[in-house]
Design a protein around this motif. Structure first.
Motif, PDB file in Angstrom:
ATOM      1  N   PRO A  41     -18.336  -3.090  51.538  1.00  0.00           N
ATOM      2  CA  PRO A  41     -19.222  -2.156  51.239  1.00  0.00           C
ATOM      3  C   PRO A  41     -20.340  -1.482  50.168  1.00  0.00           C
ATOM      4  CG  PRO A  41     -17.712  -4.121  49.923  1.00  0.00           C
ATOM      5  CD  PRO A  41     -17.990  -4.154  52.045  1.00  0.00           C
ATOM      6  N   GLU A  42     -20.882  -2.810  50.595  1.00  0.00           N
ATOM      7  CA  GLU A  42     -22.337  -2.568  49.717  1.00  0.00           C
ATOM      8  C   GLU A  42     -22.951  -2.796  51.500  1.00  0.00           C
ATOM      9  OE1 GLU A  42     -23.081  -5.026  46.096  1.00  0.00           O
ATOM     10  OE2 GLU A  42     -21.400  -3.405  45.068  1.00  0.00           O
ATOM     11  N   PRO A  43     -23.984  -2.227  52.181  1.00  0.00           N
ATOM     12  CA  PRO A  43     -24.857  -2.890  53.064  1.00  0.00           C
ATOM     13  C   PRO A  43     -25.658  -3.424  52.637  1.00  0.00           C
ATOM     14  CG  PRO A  43     -24.396  -0.462  53.425  1.00  0.00           C
ATOM     15  CD  PRO A  43     -23.455  -1.007  52.176  1.00  0.00           C
ATOM     16  N   LEU A 322     -15.068   5.384  51.240  1.00  0.00           N
ATOM     17  CA  LEU A 322     -14.597   6.939  50.059  1.00  0.00           C
ATOM     18  C   LEU A 322     -16.157   6.694  50.385  1.00  0.00           C
ATOM     19  CD1 LEU A 322     -12.219   5.347  47.426  1.00  0.00           C
ATOM     20  CD2 LEU A 322     -11.651   7.492  49.235  1.00  0.00           C
ATOM     21  N   LEU A 323     -17.313   7.751  50.231  1.00  0.00           N
ATOM     22  CA  LEU A 323     -18.308   8.687  50.435  1.00  0.00           C
ATOM     23  C   LEU A 323     -18.630   9.179  49.723  1.00  0.00           C
ATOM     24  CD1 LEU A 323     -19.017   8.394  54.146  1.00  0.00           C
ATOM     25  CD2 LEU A 323     -18.762   6.116  52.532  1.00  0.00           C
ATOM     26  N   GLY A 324     -19.551   9.109  48.316  1.00  0.00           N
ATOM     27  CA  GLY A 324     -19.301  10.022  47.507  1.00  0.00           C
ATOM     28  C   GLY A 324     -20.780  10.684  48.172  1.00  0.00           C
ATOM     29  N   ASP A 325     -20.749  12.377  47.289  1.00  0.00           N
ATOM     30  CA  ASP A 325     -21.694  13.124  47.307  1.00  0.00           C
ATOM     31  C   ASP A 325     -23.485  12.648  47.738  1.00  0.00           C
ATOM     32  OD1 ASP A 325     -22.409  15.901  48.115  1.00  0.00           O
ATOM     33  OD2 ASP A 325     -22.690  16.413  46.161  1.00  0.00           O
ATOM     34  N   TRP A 351      -5.071   4.912  44.126  1.00  0.00           N
ATOM     35  CA  TRP A 351      -5.395   4.030  43.137  1.00  0.00           C
ATOM     36  C   TRP A 351      -7.329   3.138  43.628  1.00  0.00           C
ATOM     37  CZ3 TRP A 351      -1.011   0.601  45.151  1.00  0.00           C
ATOM     38  CH2 TRP A 351       0.085   1.144  44.114  1.00  0.00           C
ATOM     39  N   GLN A 352      -7.829   2.678  44.538  1.00  0.00           N
ATOM     40  CA  GLN A 352      -8.941   2.909  44.656  1.00  0.00           C
ATOM     41  C   GLN A 352     -10.032   3.922  43.857  1.00  0.00           C
ATOM     42  OE1 GLN A 352      -9.627   1.664  48.939  1.00  0.00           O
ATOM     43  NE2 GLN A 352     -11.699   2.444  48.873  1.00  0.00           N
ATOM     44  N   LEU A 353      -9.621   5.783  44.145  1.00  0.00           N
ATOM     45  CA  LEU A 353     -10.669   6.014  43.216  1.00  0.00           C
ATOM     46  C   LEU A 353     -10.556   5.643  41.801  1.00  0.00           C
ATOM     47  CD1 LEU A 353      -9.606  10.515  44.997  1.00  0.00           C
ATOM     48  CD2 LEU A 353     -11.555   8.728  44.876  1.00  0.00           C
ATOM     49  N   GLY A 354      -9.508   4.951  40.821  1.00  0.00           N
ATOM     50  CA  GLY A 354      -8.960   4.909  40.008  1.00  0.00           C
ATOM     51  C   GLY A 354      -9.772   3.328  39.917  1.00  0.00           C
ATOM     52  N   ARG A 359     -18.205   2.474  40.447  1.00  0.00           N
ATOM     53  CA  ARG A 359     -18.982   2.732  42.064  1.00  0.00           C
ATOM     54  C   ARG A 359     -19.339   4.317  41.969  1.00  0.00           C
ATOM     55  NH1 ARG A 359     -17.463  -1.339  46.332  1.00  0.00           N
ATOM     56  NH2 ARG A 359     -17.666  -2.253  44.133  1.00  0.00           N
ATOM     57  N   LEU A 360     -18.492   5.389  41.606  1.00  0.00           N
ATOM     58  CA  LEU A 360     -18.320   6.600  42.570  1.00  0.00           C
ATOM     59  C   LEU A 360     -19.120   7.300  41.785  1.00  0.00           C
ATOM     60  CD1 LEU A 360     -15.353   6.568  45.051  1.00  0.00           C
ATOM     61  CD2 LEU A 360     -17.628   6.659  45.768  1.00  0.00           C
ATOM     62  N   ARG A 361     -20.362   7.405  41.999  1.00  0.00           N
ATOM     63  CA  ARG A 361     -20.860   8.924  40.492  1.00  0.00           C
ATOM     64  C   ARG A 361     -21.115  10.111  40.728  1.00  0.00           C
ATOM     65  NH1 ARG A 361     -23.561   3.868  41.625  1.00  0.00           N
ATOM     66  NH2 ARG A 361     -25.043   5.204  42.215  1.00  0.00           N
ATOM     67  N   SER A 362     -20.431  10.547  41.772  1.00  0.00           N
ATOM     68  CA  SER A 362     -20.416  11.807  41.895  1.00  0.00           C
ATOM     69  C   SER A 362     -18.847  12.714  43.057  1.00  0.00           C
ATOM     70  CB  SER A 362     -21.250  12.045  42.736  1.00  0.00           C
ATOM     71  OG  SER A 362     -21.536  11.104  44.538  1.00  0.00           O
ATOM     72  N   GLY A 363     -18.833  12.829  43.461  1.00  0.00           N
ATOM     73  CA  GLY A 363     -17.423  13.855  43.857  1.00  0.00           C
ATOM     74  C   GLY A 363     -16.907  13.364  45.061  1.00  0.00           C
ATOM     75  N   VAL A 364     -16.172  13.217  45.896  1.00  0.00           N
ATOM     76  CA  VAL A 364     -15.881  12.441  47.105  1.00  0.00           C
ATOM     77  C   VAL A 364     -15.514  13.825  48.235  1.00  0.00           C
ATOM     78  CG1 VAL A 364     -13.954  11.255  47.965  1.00  0.00           C
ATOM     79  CG2 VAL A 364     -14.423  10.900  45.469  1.00  0.00           C
ATOM     80  N   ALA A 365     -17.027  12.600  48.947  1.00  0.00           N
ATOM     81  CA  ALA A 365     -16.972  13.877  49.818  1.00  0.00           C
ATOM     82  C   ALA A 365     -16.223  13.799  51.367  1.00  0.00           C
ATOM     83  CB  ALA A 365     -18.794  14.266  50.267  1.00  0.00           C
TER      84      ALA A 365
END
Length: 547
Positions: A41-43, A322-325, A351-354, A359-365
């Motif tokens: 999750p964190e390279p 999940l990859l953010g914009d 659930w993971q989005l919630g 960690r995801l500070r922008s929209g899901v791309a």
């Protein structure tokens, strides 16, 4: 120049002469370190000094760590002494294989027929790619360039007769010259000056039965024995007569003897590419509402489950990425009590989005789902005479969890620790219990059986006094200032009929800033109810109750 001929046994006891297979080996130096940057999750930043450790020995290290004196085969403490800022990571074969699989898929797009030797090294027949790209060196250059576009720099290539010689050629390359080619028929001359220690890990290459007499057949023991006999190079080992080698080392030793002489009759066995079971959905523009993302994943989840079912499999562990914009990444592996269906997959994405909202500070791309573990579908089919009560319980709890969320249904698990609240771990339904403190470790000062039936999540404040009204205190030596006569809990005074203690609980005695020294008491009130009380530096709390 003629190709080197090798005798290989065939069926019906006949021996036929076959030509050595021209082989291209691609080697990814320090692959376990590279896998850290590709998987997770964190390279991890490879510019930091990193060492991958297995059995307390360094198996791979980054360039920054190597510059500070860290090297393979070094003990962990020696590596940390040379580089105090070294980041130590435990070896993970599954992580290495998982990160290497998409790399092999990209190689197969340029040249099919790839055999995985181990994570970080693969081989393929060079004849076809050489004809297509205009030469053996040109084919290696095309593959290296394709891997460089994926961000994999420093890939080495070796071309020779047989996988063993090609592997040694790849290991002798340099960054300025990443490709080494051994001409046809010159394997013996190329291998002759190499040390015999390169045979140390080659015992698995032989399919012959183990030797029944003489020295042990493993490559590592053979190298040590050859060194004691004064045989230090592959050329010296190859010069020994086959009869003496067979007599002393058996069939496996004879196989290694053939490798030392450049006679590698192994054929390349290309892998069968696995079916594309993963699914991914890109959102343009990126979505910021979880329900919209979950709705967009419905068709992909159905196709994902249908694809796994077509292979007569079921998914028991699901990986969601999940990859953010803005480049943020959220990755997690979800478990299931039985097997996933399409609705359960969509629930996990929601659930993971919630849970990873911070960690995801922008929209899901982009959303990618892939099976982390699968099982045969036959193991999950219902029984002839019904599913039984366990299946009904699972169905009911799963429906409640789908309505309330991931942590809407919790199951208890026992952990480790000195305090009862630490040992009581609540796990979401279907997940694997992850405890920070192992139960099997010794915990001096922990409470023995029988344990209280009611453990308070947060200790309740109480006040313990003597019959004369004086507050009871306990010093560091366990001496009490007075005999406990009553205690006040939730505004109610309870007379103490019997009591036992104190039993000290000492934590972090070596750290003056974080040390804790408390004392436990077991008391029985006038109603016959047992209580577990704790005195910590003059403050009293109720930890649990014996119902």
């Amino acid at each position: 120049m003629t190709e080197r001929a090798i005798w290989r046994p065939r069926r019906f006891g006949r021996w036929v002469e076959v030509a050595a297979v021209r082989t291209l080996v691609l080697w990814f130096p320090d692959w376990p370190v590279t896998a850290l940057a590709l998987d997770g999750p964190e390279p991890m930043n490879l510019e930091r000094p990193i060492a991958v450790v297995e059995n307390n020995l360094v198996v791979a290290c980054s360039a920054a760590a190597r510059a500070d004196g860290v090297k393979r085969g070094q003990r962990r403490r020696d590596a940390q002494a040379r580089c105090p800022r070294l980041v130590v990571v435990a070896s993970d074969a599954a992580r290495d294989q998982r990160a290497f699989s998409p790399v092999v898929s990209s190689i197969e797009e340029q040249a099919p027929g790839v055999q995985i030797i181990r994570p970080g090294m693969c081989a393929l027949r060079v004849r076809g790619p050489a004809r297509y790209y205009g030469g053996e060196a040109e084919a290696a250059k095309v593959l290296q360039e394709a891997l460089r576009e994926r961000g994999l720099v420093g890939v080495r290539a070796g071309i020779a007769d047989g996988p063993f010689t090609a592997e040694q050629a790849a290991r002798l390359t340099r960054p300025a010259e990443p490709t080494c080619t051994v001409l046809t028929g010159e394997s013996a001359q190329f291998l002759a000056p190499l040390p015999v220690r390169v045979l140390g890990g080659m015992s698995e290459l032989s399919a012959a039965p183990r030797a029944t007499r003489g020295a042990t057949a493993t490559g590592t023991d053979l190298v040590g024995l050859l060194d004691r006999l004064g045989v230090h190079t592959l050329g010296q080992f190859a010069a020994m007569s086959e009869e003496r080698v067979r007599e002393r080392f058996g069939d496996r030793g004879l196989r290694l003897h053939a490798l030392a002489g450049g006679s590698d009759s192994r054929a390349i066995e290309p892998r069968t590419p696995p079916p594309e079971l993963h699914r991914e959905v890109a959102f343009e523009p990126p979505l910021e509402i979880a329900e919209q993302v979950a709705f967009g994943m419905r068709i992909a989840a159905e196709e994902f489950i249908a694809g796994i079912g077509a292979a007569d499999l079921v998914c028991t562990e699901l990986r969601v990425e999940l990859l953010g914009d803005r480049g943020e990444r959220s990755e997690r592996v979800w478990l299931h009590p039985a097997s996933f269906d399409a609705a359960a997959v969509v629930d996990r994405v929601r659930w993971q989005l919630g849970e990873d909202e911070g960690r995801l500070r922008s929209g899901v791309a982009l959303v990618r789902i892939s099976p982390e573990a699968v099982d045969a579908a036959s193991h999950h089919r219902p029984a002839i005479f019904g599913t039984g009560p366990e299946e009904r319980v699972h169905h009911a709890l799963s429906r409640v969890q789908a309505m309330l969320g991931h942590r809407g249904v919790l199951t208890p698990a026992v952990g480790g620790g000195r305090w009862l609240a630490e040992r009581q771990v609540l796990v979401p339904w279907g997940d694997r219990a992850v405890v920070t403190k192992e139960r099997a470790r010794p915990w001096p000062g922990s409470l023995p059986d029988p344990l209280p039936a009611t453990v308070f999540p947060e200790s309740r404040a109480v006040e313990v006094t003597s019959l004369g009204g004086y507050l009871v205190e306990v010093d560091e030596r366990g001496n009490m200032s007075a005999v406990p006569g009553l205690f006040v809990e939730a505004g109610r005074k309870r007379a103490i009929a019997e009591w036992a203690g104190p039993w000290p609980v000492v934590e972090r005695g070596w750290d003056a800033a974080r040390t804790r020294r408390a004392h436990r008491f077991q008391v029985v009130d006038a109603d016959g109810t047992g209580w577990l009380l704790v005195c910590d530096r003059g403050s009293w709390t109720a930890e649990a109750r014996y119902d």
